[in-house]
Design a protein around this motif. Sequence first.
Motif, PDB file in Angstrom:
ATOM      1  N   GLN A   8      35.909  41.577  24.493  1.00 14.61           N
ATOM      2  CA  GLN A   8      35.329  41.322  25.811  1.00 14.61           C
ATOM      3  C   GLN A   8      35.477  39.855  26.191  1.00 14.61           C
ATOM      4  OE1 GLN A   8      34.398  43.804  27.736  1.00 14.61           O
ATOM      5  NE2 GLN A   8      34.086  42.377  29.392  1.00 14.61           N
ATOM      6  N   GLU A  12      37.443  38.378  29.443  1.00 12.89           N
ATOM      7  CA  GLU A  12      36.759  37.514  30.411  1.00 12.89           C
ATOM      8  C   GLU A  12      37.649  36.345  30.842  1.00 12.89           C
ATOM      9  OE1 GLU A  12      33.769  37.705  32.006  1.00 12.89           O
ATOM     10  OE2 GLU A  12      33.565  39.701  31.154  1.00 12.89           O
ATOM     11  N   LYS A  15      40.662  38.317  33.252  1.00 13.84           N
ATOM     12  CA  LYS A  15      40.519  39.489  34.120  1.00 13.84           C
ATOM     13  C   LYS A  15      40.762  39.149  35.588  1.00 13.84           C
ATOM     14  CE  LYS A  15      35.523  39.250  34.698  1.00 13.84           C
ATOM     15  NZ  LYS A  15      34.278  39.966  34.495  1.00 13.84           N
ATOM     16  N   HIS A  17      39.644  41.378  38.128  1.00 18.31           N
ATOM     17  CA  HIS A  17      38.474  41.854  38.862  1.00 18.31           C
ATOM     18  C   HIS A  17      37.419  42.287  37.858  1.00 18.31           C
ATOM     19  CE1 HIS A  17      39.861  45.969  38.012  1.00 18.31           C
ATOM     20  NE2 HIS A  17      41.065  45.539  38.372  1.00 18.31           N
ATOM     21  N   GLU A  18      36.302  42.765  38.335  1.00 16.27           N
ATOM     22  CA  GLU A  18      35.133  43.032  37.489  1.00 16.27           C
ATOM     23  C   GLU A  18      35.396  44.020  36.352  1.00 16.27           C
ATOM     24  OE1 GLU A  18      31.478  42.421  36.038  1.00 16.27           O
ATOM     25  OE2 GLU A  18      32.340  41.334  37.718  1.00 16.27           O
ATOM     26  N   LYS A  19      36.071  45.126  36.638  1.00 12.34           N
ATOM     27  CA  LYS A  19      36.265  46.173  35.629  1.00 12.34           C
ATOM     28  C   LYS A  19      37.690  46.191  35.083  1.00 12.34           C
ATOM     29  CE  LYS A  19      32.627  49.062  37.400  1.00 12.34           C
ATOM     30  NZ  LYS A  19      32.147  50.403  37.549  1.00 12.34           N
ATOM     31  N   ASP A  20      38.323  45.040  35.021  1.00 15.87           N
ATOM     32  CA  ASP A  20      39.713  44.939  34.601  1.00 15.87           C
ATOM     33  C   ASP A  20      39.827  44.994  33.080  1.00 15.87           C
ATOM     34  OD1 ASP A  20      42.398  44.528  34.475  1.00 15.87           O
ATOM     35  OD2 ASP A  20      42.301  42.388  34.896  1.00 15.87           O
ATOM     36  N   THR A  21      40.587  45.979  32.575  1.00 12.93           N
ATOM     37  CA  THR A  21      40.892  46.043  31.148  1.00 12.93           C
ATOM     38  C   THR A  21      42.355  46.350  30.897  1.00 12.93           C
ATOM     39  OG1 THR A  21      40.304  48.386  31.067  1.00 12.93           O
ATOM     40  CG2 THR A  21      38.588  46.800  30.468  1.00 12.93           C
TER      41      THR A  21
END
Length: 88
Positions: A8, A12, A15, A17-21
């Motif tokens: 994670q 961070e 990324k 955007h917020e839910k970028d994986t």
Amino acid sequence: MLTPEEKQKAIEKAKLHEKDTGSPEAQIAILSAEIDRLANHLKKFSKDFAAKKGLLKMVAKRRTLLNYLKNEDEKRFNEIIKKVGLGK
């Protein structure tokens, strides 16, 4: 393997955007963290050939993602190089 917290933390950094994986930037950041961890392991255990093979596979995958990003959007490529700390 990285712990979920380490993974994670790597995401961070890069990324979009917020839910970028799954973006190339996030994948490069995760691979870079795993490569650093594995390189430190190999400094202690230089005869761990399975780890060496895994390291080479990760480096190749990261190189492929970096080449893709460079061809698609050189600005994003330069940003991820700076964020992750690669010396290109």
